[in-house]
Design a protein around this motif. Structure first.
Motif, short mmCIF file in Angstrom:
data_model
loop_
_atom_site.label_atom_id
_atom_site.label_comp_id
_atom_site.label_asym_id
_atom_site.label_seq_id
_atom_site.Cartn_x
_atom_site.Cartn_y
_atom_site.Cartn_z
N ALA A 20 -36.74 -9.02 -22.29
CA ALA A 20 -35.98 -9.28 -23.50
C ALA A 20 -34.62 -8.61 -23.39
N SER A 63 -30.78 -11.37 -32.45
CA SER A 63 -32.22 -11.59 -32.31
C SER A 63 -32.70 -10.97 -31.01
N ASN A 74 -35.15 -12.09 -28.18
CA ASN A 74 -35.92 -13.19 -27.62
C ASN A 74 -36.78 -12.68 -26.48
N THR A 115 -40.53 -18.85 -23.63
CA THR A 115 -40.31 -17.95 -24.76
C THR A 115 -41.65 -17.55 -25.38
N THR A 161 -39.83 -14.41 -30.90
CA THR A 161 -38.47 -14.02 -31.29
C THR A 161 -38.54 -13.09 -32.50
N GLU A 162 -37.83 -11.97 -32.41
CA GLU A 162 -37.63 -11.10 -33.55
C GLU A 162 -36.20 -11.29 -34.03
N SER A 163 -36.03 -11.85 -35.23
CA SER A 163 -34.69 -12.13 -35.75
C SER A 163 -34.15 -10.93 -36.52
#
Length: 391
Positions: A232, A268, A270, A279, A282-284
């Motif tokens: 990431a 974000s 990813n 993928t 995802t942490e936004s």
């Protein structure tokens, strides 16, 4: 690039430099205790001990001989969730905050009348929130932990009586863990950054400081659920500071601070499989850039004792629509008090305390098939102690 096992960094060292963020998002302003009583007003201009290595390396030219400064700041935030129509069932998660220590160590030495060298060990970023496993938002977040440790060799040069310049290199390590009821992500990395500063001595009673710390880009490597190799990319923000310090009278000092942090670098996180490139999640964040303003004063009660106080407003980079249970952040007001005892040849001891009034954050987040809706009772206490001595 490091592996998850932290082979190159003792785990205890990173644990020592962990902390819950008390500034906006998960930035840590607590890089000394001497500035805590002033709410860190004048941070890049005061330059009265070796911790200036972090806030403005040019300030080392104000120090004589060899200087050492060491301290620890305890950060105790509280985040208690109140449910208001969430789609899942469960408890409110308890207090997601808790006390954590943020230690620091700085050295500086004057080599010539114009040249000074320094070194600092600090923790510029940190996050620690953890809920009960059966709480109502468990599919969105249970544990969120980010630890950093920063090694910062620096140099300063006094151009003339009015101007000093400083430069530093930063080697920073990061360790992160994000969990919910569905997955557990862990990763770490190390990367390089830099910082610069200028100190303008406008008169014997007034200094203006400018400093800048670069952003740092990481490629975290680790695992998902302990088995799937992941990668990431993340970029932690850069910060610019403008500070003023003034000797108002024989007993009074005043100082001010304006800082700007480019949190917009963090949109974000990813998470990608290192094996397939697919993928994994995802942490936004979708953070905005943010600023902080502070004002403080100090009163010399005697030759040995100094009293400090300050106030600051710290604007959050978190939009209401993007607030998450991992970082239930909001803008906050700092109310600070402190004191210093100067023992002369045996050094100085600084004590500081701040109460952070945080405007209660609301949350309405849809994630992993659930809606977390409600608000938080939020606030924080910060206490610190520091010892500084010159030889």
């Amino acid at each position: 690039m490091n592996k998850l096992t932290l082979r190159t960094v003792p785990a205890l060292m990173l644990l020592a430099f962990s902390g819950m963020a008390s500034a906006a998002a998960f930035q840590l302003w607590e890089q000394n205790a001497s500035g805590l009583g002033n709410a860190y007003a004048g941070s890049a201009a005061v330059a009265d001990n070796a911790s200036t290595v972090f806030f403005n390396p040019a300030g080392m030219t104000q120090l004589t001989g060899f200087q050492l400064s060491a301290g620890v700041v305890g950060v105790g935030p509280s985040y208690e969730f109140r449910n208001d129509g969430s789609s899942a069932t469960g408890n409110n998660g308890g207090d997601a905050g808790g006390w954590h220590a943020v230690p620091n160590l700085y050295l500086s030495g004057r080599v010539t009348d114009r040249l000074s060298l320094g070194f600092g060990v600090s923790a510029p970023f940190g996050l620690a929130t953890e809920y009960d496993s059966g709480w109502i938002g468990r599919s969105q977040s249970i544990k969120s932990e980010i630890r950093t440790i920063n090694f910062n060799p620096s140099v300063a040069y006094r151009v003339n009586d009015k101007l000093s310049l400083g430069f530093g290199v930063n080697y920073q390590k990061i360790d992160a863990e994000l969990t919910n009821s569905l997955s557990r992500l862990k990763g770490d990395d190390s990367a390089w950054g830099w910082n610069v500063g200028a100190l303008f001595t406008l008169s014997p009673a007034m200094r203006v400081g400018l400093s800048y710390r670069s952003s740092i880009k990481y490629t975290l490597e680790g695992t998902m659920n302990g088995t799937i190799p992941l990668r990431a990319d993340v970029e932690l923000p850069d910060t610019a500071i403008l500070s003023v310090w003034q000797q108002v009278s024989d007993r009074w000092e005043a100082m001010g601070d304006l800082s700007y942090t480019r949190w917009g670098t963090l949109r974000s996180l990813n998470v990608v499989s290192r094996a397939s490139g697919a993928t994994l999640g995802t942490e936004s964040f979708n953070y905005d850039n943010a600023w902080r303003v502070a004002w403080g004063a100090a009163y010399k009660a005697s030759d040995a004792a100094k009293l400090k106080f300050g106030i600051a407003y710290d604007r959050t980079p978190v939009k209401d629509s993007d607030r998450s249970a991992r970082v239930p952040d909001n803008s906050r007001l700092w109310l600070s008090l402190g004191g210093q005892w100067n023992t002369g040849r045996y050094g100085k001891i600084d004590l500081g305390y701040s109460y952070l009034y945080v405007r209660d954050p609301d949350i309405n987040m849809n994630k992993n098939g659930t809606t977390l809706r409600g608000s938080y009772d939020a606030g924080a206490h910060i206490v610190g102690v520091q010892y500084s001595v010159g030889f």
